[in-house]
Design an enzyme around this catalytic site. Structure first.
Site, short mmCIF file in Angstrom:
data_model
loop_
_atom_site.label_atom_id
_atom_site.label_comp_id
_atom_site.label_asym_id
_atom_site.label_seq_id
_atom_site.Cartn_x
_atom_site.Cartn_y
_atom_site.Cartn_z
N GLU A 97 0.82 -1.21 0.00
CA GLU A 97 0.00 0.00 0.00
C GLU A 97 0.86 1.26 0.00
O GLU A 97 1.96 1.27 0.54
CB GLU A 97 -0.90 0.04 1.25
CG GLU A 97 -1.92 -1.05 1.29
CD GLU A 97 -2.72 -1.04 2.59
OE1 GLU A 97 -3.61 -1.89 2.72
OE2 GLU A 97 -2.45 -0.18 3.46
N CYS A 110 3.35 8.25 1.36
CA CYS A 110 3.77 7.26 2.35
C CYS A 110 3.87 5.91 1.64
O CYS A 110 2.91 5.48 1.00
CB CYS A 110 2.76 7.20 3.49
SG CYS A 110 3.18 5.99 4.77
N CYS A 117 4.72 -7.76 7.39
CA CYS A 117 5.58 -7.26 8.47
C CYS A 117 5.64 -8.30 9.58
O CYS A 117 4.64 -8.96 9.87
CB CYS A 117 5.00 -5.94 9.01
SG CYS A 117 6.01 -5.17 10.30
N CYS A 121 2.90 -5.54 15.88
CA CYS A 121 2.24 -4.51 16.69
C CYS A 121 0.74 -4.80 16.74
O CYS A 121 0.10 -5.03 15.71
CB CYS A 121 2.50 -3.12 16.12
SG CYS A 121 4.26 -2.68 16.11
N CYS A 124 -2.04 -2.78 14.64
CA CYS A 124 -1.73 -2.52 13.23
C CYS A 124 -2.20 -3.65 12.33
O CYS A 124 -1.99 -4.84 12.63
CB CYS A 124 -0.22 -2.32 13.09
SG CYS A 124 0.31 -1.97 11.40
N GLY A 164 5.38 -2.75 6.62
CA GLY A 164 6.76 -3.19 6.83
C GLY A 164 7.53 -2.31 7.80
O GLY A 164 7.12 -1.21 8.15
N SER A 219 8.51 4.85 16.38
CA SER A 219 7.16 4.46 16.80
C SER A 219 7.25 3.98 18.25
O SER A 219 7.53 2.81 18.51
CB SER A 219 6.63 3.35 15.90
OG SER A 219 6.48 3.81 14.58
N CYS A 338 -2.48 1.51 7.99
CA CYS A 338 -1.61 0.63 7.21
C CYS A 338 -2.14 -0.79 7.19
O CYS A 338 -2.43 -1.37 8.23
CB CYS A 338 -0.20 0.64 7.80
SG CYS A 338 0.65 2.19 7.60
#
Length: 357
Positions: A97, A110, A117, A121, A124, A164, A219, A338
């Site tokens: 994306e 972005c 990934c 998290c 996410c 990612g 982050s 994301c």
């Protein structure tokens, strides 16, 4: 692999010097590298046939030996605020994306750095399904180039904050940044490039030695190790102290301010006590805090705090001389978090198909 099978070279992932060496190894003059590089990275062509000032024999030879990455837009969603989210198709069928955000100061894109990934998290969508593979420099460049080609408008800022973990794909990401900012190509200033990481300490230290002028964003999302481990599994490996120490080294080495991203999750990390813990953690550090009201994801952790609570948190930081902003909400009506669009593509219909058949 079958014996004798030719593996074509990803020519768009070659930096300018590598392309020059490749051309010279084929007996071509150095200026051919200038031409070919310019076609790919300034004029953004997608085939050798479009390189009109290159001889047909050289174009045919390059076509036989190399390929130009064909990252393409599969789907597009446009928000009422003008934000556009793109589902990008890669050569091997994987999808990532990218998001285009329009500001008065210019267009920001972005991009994703990996297909999937492995950071895990809990709030996410990108991490669902884990990591498939790293993206090549050409595939990261392709996201920027496709958006610029499609819109006809120059991209002036690039953020590595999509699907990612950039520092988990370190070598390719560094090469991408250098190529993106190369005057032989699209020439985006490194000061307009932001790299966001969940805090891979050893690679933050490596990044400090690269001589880049980019913005590093961490982050963080929690002011204590115990809370951060609840939100981000990577915190089991890297303590907040080790990340702050690495950031301090980065600031000293580069002279660049560090940004700390803090996604606010209702009832989890948004209290006055959390704000004061953050103050004590960051006091005296050349940094900026970006508060991000959580964009909720179905099946993932958390919900968004109320506006009053967010403002109260911000005020505590300001009163204690911590530079802080609340990130402007963009694209909430188009699955802007994301990984949401990529995950939805596994089943449901999407708005617009742009990729040519």
């Amino acid at each position: 692999m079958a014996e004798g099978l030719l593996v074509k070279k990803d020519i768009k992932s070659l930096d300018f010097n590598e392309l020059k060496e490749f051309m010279q190894s084929r007996g071509e003059a150095a200026f051919r590298a200038v031409q070919v590089y310019g076609w790919m990275h300034k004029k953004l062509v997608q085939s050798f046939d479009e390189m009109s000032d290159i001889s047909k024999s050289l174009r045919n030879a390059l076509c036989n030996e190399c390929f130009i990455d064909s990252t393409c837009i599969l789907r597009k969603q446009v928000s009422k605020d003008g934000t556009a989210k793109f589902l990008m198709g890669l050569n091997d069928g994987n999808k990532v994306e990218s998001v285009l955000m329009k500001y008065k100061h210019g267009n920001s894109v972005c991009i994703s750095t990996q297909a999937g990934c492995r950071m895990g998290c809990r709030f996410c969508a990108s991490t669902e399904g884990g990591l498939i593979r790293n993206l090549a420099p050409s595939e990261m460049l392709g996201q920027v180039y496709e958006i610029q080609r499609t819109t006809g408008e120059r991209v002036s800022n690039v953020i590595l904050m999509g699907i990612g973990e950039p520092l988990d794909n370190y070598d390719n990401v560094i090469k991408f940044i250098k190529m993106l900012s190369d005057s032989n190509g699209i020439n985006i200033s490194q000061r307009n490039i932001t790299l966001s990481t969940c805090g891979i300490v050893e690679n933050i230290l490596r990044l400090a030695d690269e001589g880049l002028a980019i913005t590093l964003a961490i982050s963080l999302h929690a002011p204590s190790d115990s809370l951060r481990r609840m939100i981000m599994p990577v915190a089991n490996k890297y303590s907040i102290k080790s990340i702050i120490d690495a950031c301090r080294h980065y600031i000293e080495k580069t002279g660049r301010r560090v940004t700390f991203e803090y996604s606010m999750i209702k009832g989890t990390n948004d209290g006055s006590g959390h704000a004061m813990e953050l103050v004590y953690l960051l006091k005296g550090l050349n940094c900026h805090v970006n508060l991000i009201p959580l964009n909720p994801v179905k099946g993932r952790m958390g919900s968004r705090p109320g506006a009053e609570n967010i403002q109260k948190f911000k005020l505590i930081l300001e009163k204690n001389h911590i530079n802080v902003t609340i990130r402007r909400e963009m694209g909430s009506d188009i699955d802007a978090a994301c990984g949401q669009l990529r995950n939805k593509d596994k089943g449901g219909k999407l708005h617009e198909n742009i990729c040519e058949e």
